[in-house]
Design a protein around this motif. Structure first.
Motif, PDB file in Angstrom:
ATOM      1  N   UNK B 189     -18.609   2.171  18.588  1.00 57.37           N
ATOM      2  CA  UNK B 189     -18.233   1.984  19.989  1.00 57.37           C
ATOM      3  C   UNK B 189     -17.427   3.129  20.561  1.00 57.37           C
ATOM      4  N   UNK B 190     -17.522   4.297  19.937  1.00 56.00           N
ATOM      5  CA  UNK B 190     -16.736   5.449  20.401  1.00 56.00           C
ATOM      6  C   UNK B 190     -17.399   6.181  21.564  1.00 56.00           C
ATOM      7  N   UNK B 191     -18.682   5.904  21.789  1.00 57.21           N
ATOM      8  CA  UNK B 191     -19.401   6.678  22.801  1.00 57.21           C
ATOM      9  C   UNK B 191     -19.427   5.970  24.150  1.00 57.21           C
ATOM     10  N   UNK B 192     -19.369   6.736  25.212  1.00 54.60           N
ATOM     11  CA  UNK B 192     -19.516   6.194  26.561  1.00 54.60           C
ATOM     12  C   UNK B 192     -20.933   5.640  26.724  1.00 54.60           C
ATOM     13  N   UNK B 193     -21.117   4.795  27.736  1.00 54.16           N
ATOM     14  CA  UNK B 193     -22.449   4.239  28.018  1.00 54.16           C
ATOM     15  C   UNK B 193     -23.467   5.373  28.125  1.00 54.16           C
ATOM     16  N   UNK B 194     -23.109   6.443  28.806  1.00 54.70           N
ATOM     17  CA  UNK B 194     -23.915   7.660  28.795  1.00 54.70           C
ATOM     18  C   UNK B 194     -23.277   8.620  27.801  1.00 54.70           C
ATOM     19  N   UNK B 195     -23.832   8.705  26.580  1.00 53.28           N
ATOM     20  CA  UNK B 195     -23.188   9.493  25.513  1.00 53.28           C
ATOM     21  C   UNK B 195     -23.001  10.957  25.892  1.00 53.28           C
ATOM     22  N   UNK B 196     -23.829  11.435  26.819  1.00 52.68           N
ATOM     23  CA  UNK B 196     -23.724  12.832  27.221  1.00 52.68           C
ATOM     24  C   UNK B 196     -22.366  13.155  27.840  1.00 52.68           C
ATOM     25  N   UNK B 197     -21.719  12.127  28.420  1.00 54.80           N
ATOM     26  CA  UNK B 197     -20.368  12.336  28.945  1.00 54.80           C
ATOM     27  C   UNK B 197     -19.452  12.817  27.834  1.00 54.80           C
ATOM     28  N   UNK B 198     -19.627  12.260  26.640  1.00 53.54           N
ATOM     29  CA  UNK B 198     -18.820  12.698  25.506  1.00 53.54           C
ATOM     30  C   UNK B 198     -19.366  13.978  24.875  1.00 53.54           C
ATOM     31  N   UNK B 199     -20.551  13.858  24.253  1.00 49.80           N
ATOM     32  CA  UNK B 199     -21.034  14.972  23.436  1.00 49.80           C
ATOM     33  C   UNK B 199     -21.469  16.173  24.276  1.00 49.80           C
ATOM     34  N   UNK B 200     -21.740  15.939  25.559  1.00 48.78           N
ATOM     35  CA  UNK B 200     -22.071  17.058  26.438  1.00 48.78           C
ATOM     36  C   UNK B 200     -20.836  17.769  26.976  1.00 48.78           C
ATOM     37  N   UNK B 201     -19.661  17.252  26.641  1.00 47.85           N
ATOM     38  CA  UNK B 201     -18.428  17.919  27.055  1.00 47.85           C
ATOM     39  C   UNK B 201     -17.994  17.592  28.477  1.00 47.85           C
ATOM     40  N   UNK B 202     -18.724  16.676  29.127  1.00 48.46           N
ATOM     41  CA  UNK B 202     -18.436  16.393  30.542  1.00 48.46           C
ATOM     42  C   UNK B 202     -17.087  15.696  30.717  1.00 48.46           C
ATOM     43  N   UNK B 203     -16.871  14.664  29.900  1.00 48.62           N
ATOM     44  CA  UNK B 203     -15.607  13.925  29.976  1.00 48.62           C
ATOM     45  C   UNK B 203     -14.417  14.867  29.754  1.00 48.62           C
ATOM     46  N   UNK B 204     -14.515  15.688  28.737  1.00 44.54           N
ATOM     47  CA  UNK B 204     -13.426  16.635  28.463  1.00 44.54           C
ATOM     48  C   UNK B 204     -13.308  17.657  29.590  1.00 44.54           C
ATOM     49  N   UNK B 205     -14.458  18.033  30.163  1.00 46.37           N
ATOM     50  CA  UNK B 205     -14.455  18.965  31.291  1.00 46.37           C
ATOM     51  C   UNK B 205     -13.755  18.374  32.511  1.00 46.37           C
ATOM     52  N   UNK B 206     -13.985  17.089  32.748  1.00 40.08           N
ATOM     53  CA  UNK B 206     -13.271  16.410  33.837  1.00 40.08           C
ATOM     54  C   UNK B 206     -11.765  16.550  33.648  1.00 40.08           C
ATOM     55  N   UNK B 207     -11.328  16.290  32.429  1.00 42.07           N
ATOM     56  CA  UNK B 207      -9.885  16.345  32.134  1.00 42.07           C
ATOM     57  C   UNK B 207      -9.351  17.757  32.351  1.00 42.07           C
ATOM     58  N   UNK B 208     -10.100  18.726  31.846  1.00 40.26           N
ATOM     59  CA  UNK B 208      -9.646  20.115  31.986  1.00 40.26           C
ATOM     60  C   UNK B 208      -9.499  20.504  33.453  1.00 40.26           C
ATOM     61  N   UNK B 209     -10.435  20.047  34.278  1.00 39.09           N
ATOM     62  CA  UNK B 209     -10.381  20.439  35.690  1.00 39.09           C
ATOM     63  C   UNK B 209      -9.136  19.865  36.378  1.00 39.09           C
ATOM     64  N   UNK B 210      -8.673  18.704  35.929  1.00 44.15           N
ATOM     65  CA  UNK B 210      -7.446  18.133  36.492  1.00 44.15           C
ATOM     66  C   UNK B 210      -6.225  18.940  36.049  1.00 44.15           C
ATOM     67  N   UNK B 211      -6.210  19.319  34.785  1.00 46.59           N
ATOM     68  CA  UNK B 211      -5.087  20.131  34.293  1.00 46.59           C
ATOM     69  C   UNK B 211      -5.043  21.483  35.012  1.00 46.59           C
ATOM     70  N   UNK B 212      -6.202  22.054  35.259  1.00 42.94           N
ATOM     71  CA  UNK B 212      -6.258  23.342  35.966  1.00 42.94           C
ATOM     72  C   UNK B 212      -5.608  23.249  37.330  1.00 42.94           C
ATOM     73  N   UNK B 213      -5.968  22.208  38.072  1.00 43.94           N
ATOM     74  CA  UNK B 213      -5.427  22.056  39.425  1.00 43.94           C
ATOM     75  C   UNK B 213      -3.902  21.982  39.375  1.00 43.94           C
ATOM     76  N   UNK B 214      -3.392  21.179  38.440  1.00 47.46           N
ATOM     77  CA  UNK B 214      -1.953  21.039  38.295  1.00 47.46           C
ATOM     78  C   UNK B 214      -1.291  22.336  37.864  1.00 47.46           C
ATOM     79  N   UNK B 215      -1.939  23.030  36.958  1.00 51.38           N
ATOM     80  CA  UNK B 215      -1.332  24.227  36.382  1.00 51.38           C
ATOM     81  C   UNK B 215      -1.333  25.392  37.358  1.00 51.38           C
ATOM     82  N   UNK B 216      -2.403  25.527  38.122  1.00 53.89           N
ATOM     83  CA  UNK B 216      -2.587  26.769  38.882  1.00 53.89           C
ATOM     84  C   UNK B 216      -2.545  26.583  40.397  1.00 53.89           C
TER      85      UNK B 216
END
Lengths: 428, 428
Positions: B189-216
């Protein structure tokens, strides 16, 4: 745009000068982030004429930090002089009496007078912020008091004195003894004016006592911290620890147990491949364990101009944004006196003895340990040199109380030349 | 004592139920820490009748989260449904329109609509808090937006998708291939309903984009994140990396360069003994580098009921204490559109090719690399199996642009059977 937030900064050592630099150089950024201009009204330091690498000509000057703390054009009094009494204490009290907010890096002052100052601050409607007092640039006060506010905290651990960690890791890396590295640290300016604050574990103990209050809702109880310094750690201990897969760290542990609050700051063996075991040099690490969050590990530079100034600025920005909460995360009057519990949890210990070359010497040691209920996991005796043989023991899990009975018993015999060195083994 | 802070909670999956549990079980602690009672007025979820292990009988019920968000007895709308559009977006907008504050764990929504929502929130005088959206229980948003507010941030890095890290570390530990571990993660049960969100790096990419906005101080720019998933990582790559002293991690890097903002989320080789290299399983780590603080490393559980609920509660407690600041740390209208810079910084790369058994095949590869300006640091060719030989290269430092020319050239030849796998080597 709101009114500027006006600072009075007392103490212009490296940290104070660093704070001034950031306020000058990052003015636009700070205003953008806080919605207010952050200005310096006046400053105070021991000597006025000294090149601190920063232009101070635009600021008012006060010889007396108490006068600075009371100035009408100061909203936040920033105390960066240090010292657990004297001008630091007097000026912070004056600031609170005058209804100012306070930002300080002064761990000693808060560890000894935190409860009094917290009560005073709350009565005055002021806040005291002290992120820079613990673990340099790591935002650990913030994590504990704010980010993890939904957690019941069970344990806080940390390596929080960079100088001790520098000495210990350099002993391992260079094969030099404690005294040589103490001298090296001294030459590099890493030691406090009273070196015992560092190597005696006092400075780190101050920090731990502040984290305990925040974590457990108890009144700061520095006197309740079982303190042990690193002065008796020998190269042999570091080598033996390495041999068993451990490294020696001056480790602080504060945990709430059924019997009360356990706080200790002492050299411990931690697994070499654990996050704590891998800390090099002046780096600090704090581990926080909460019922919901599990384990959080925070790592960063524990001292120095930039990291400490960064923490001071974090506090100033929070105040500029209007963030206000009690000094120890809940009303000072609601903090309960900590019930002290001395190491109720059993752990294995590493023990080093200097045994005289006498018949039956080792048997005597073994029998004292056995009588105290301390059982031996493994033991090595080395060759006698000048009639003294190092003996290294690792015990099975034992309580500190049982161990202390044994150690006292051993010390009283005529078969050891000095008090045993006993280091707890933490499986963090 | 102030008025209670009244919540409306939408979404009662593990995280939502976890939040309710904490509010019920730690009521005294939360009131002590925030000075206010934190209550739940009403809830909303897809199905009303379901045992969630927590008593919900005392709360109002809304089938429609939009109705929940608008209720008069709700001060803070807590959105824990997820999804970048649909009910989550509609209900958060409704909450802001009604002047409510918002707490959410929804990284996808903020990554795609963050700027619009931030502007809306600020116009309404509301705050949106989202600690739980990035790196689970680690208070990283707080560290970046508050604790390090005095810093010019230069770089943010992190391993922020536990599922990918689980698959990669399990591949190494068990010697099983990607597909087998993907199936295992799915069963757990570790994978999102659309596994590509996880293994495609999308979920992590979402997170990174939020940190970028805050940081820069830039507008969230998820489309500007160079994304690469872990789907093509073979056991061979993990073994080769280990052999060279590296481990493969899905690593996010956001840094402000002279040419603009570089954001990438891709599998990289990092030193095995570095803090990032040592991350096991679902643990997350974020590294923040600022001009004053130096490097701060934060580590903790990246997902799960407790850690995520802990982050949600941290936000709720801040709001209860009256802490308010703009969604991305500075006014939304002051955030500048990020100028995208694609990997301007050179790095060595690890490349795996599947070479056909043809005369001159390797020469062809080498000449394409040379023409593109990519020089080879080392190379190994293995035996042909079924006429295909794995070739493993490590390049000297090269830019992504040069490398892409070479990779495109290689793919066009008739000597490889599939597109090369190219992984950046980060010396973090």
């Amino acid at each position: 745009m709101s009114q500027p937030l006006r600072l009075g900064i007392a103490g212009l050592g490296t940290v104070g000068a660093g704070v001034v630099k950031i306020i000058q150089q990052q003015a636009t950024l700070l205003t953008m982030r806080t919605g207010r201009e952050i200005t310096i009204s006046a400053i105070s330091a021991r000597t006025r004429k000294k090149d601190r690498g920063v232009d101070l000509s635009g600021y008012g000057w006060e010889d007396d930090p108490v006068a600075l703390a009371r100035r009408d054009d100061v909203d936040v009094y920033v105390e960066l002089m240090g010292g657990s009494n004297g001008p630091a204490k007097a000026s912070i009290q004056a600031a609170l009496d005058a209804g100012k907010d306070v930002v300080t890096a002064n761990k000693a002052l808060l560890a000894l007078h935190g409860q009094m100052l917290a009560e005073k601050a709350e009565a005055a409607g002021s806040v005291i912020r002290y992120e820079a007092a613990v673990a340099g640039g790591i935002p650990v006060i913030k994590a504990l008091a704010e980010g993890l506010a939904g957690n019941k905290i069970s344990r806080v651990m940390g390596v929080m004195n960079g100088t001790c960690n520098y000495i210990l890791t350099r002993m391992e890396a260079t094969g030099q003894g404690y005294n040589a590295l103490f001298d090296e640290a001294n030459k590099l300016g890493y030691l406090e004016a009273d070196p015992n604050l560092d190597v005696g574990g006092i400075d780190a103990g101050h920090k731990l006592s502040l984290l305990s209050a925040l974590a457990f809702g108890t009144q700061v109880d520095f006197d309740g911290v079982e303190l042990e310094g690193i002065q008796r750690i020998a190269l042999e201990d570091i080598r033996q620890a390495a041999d068993m897969g451990y490294r020696i760290k001056l480790l602080g542990v504060a945990q709430m147990t059924d019997r009360g609050l356990e706080q200790r700051m002492s050299p411990c063996l931690v697994p070499a491949n654990s996050p704590l075991g891998q800390l090099e040099g002046g780096t600090n690490m704090v581990v926080i364990e909460g019922d919901s969050v599990g384990q959080i590990v925070l790592r960063g530079a524990g001292a120095g101009e930039g990291p400490t100034a960064s923490a001071v600025l974090g506090d100033i920005c929070d105040i500029a944004r209007g963030y206000r909460y009690p000094v120890f995360g809940q009303p000072a009057t609601s903090l309960v006196a900590a019930q002290r519990a001395q190491s109720v949890l059993a752990a294995p210990y590493y023990i080093r003895l200097s045994l005289r070359d006498k018949p039956g010497a080792l048997a005597k040691i073994a029998s004292i340990l056995g009588e105290a209920g301390v059982s031996i996991h493994r033991m090595r005796q080395y060759d006698h040199v000048n009639d003294i043989a190092p003996v290294l023991l690792v015990t099975h899990k034992t309580t500190r109380a049982e161990l202390d009975v044994a150690l006292t018993g051993i010390e009283k015999t005529d078969v050891v030349t000095e008090a045993p060195v006993a280091l707890r083994i933490e499986t963090v």
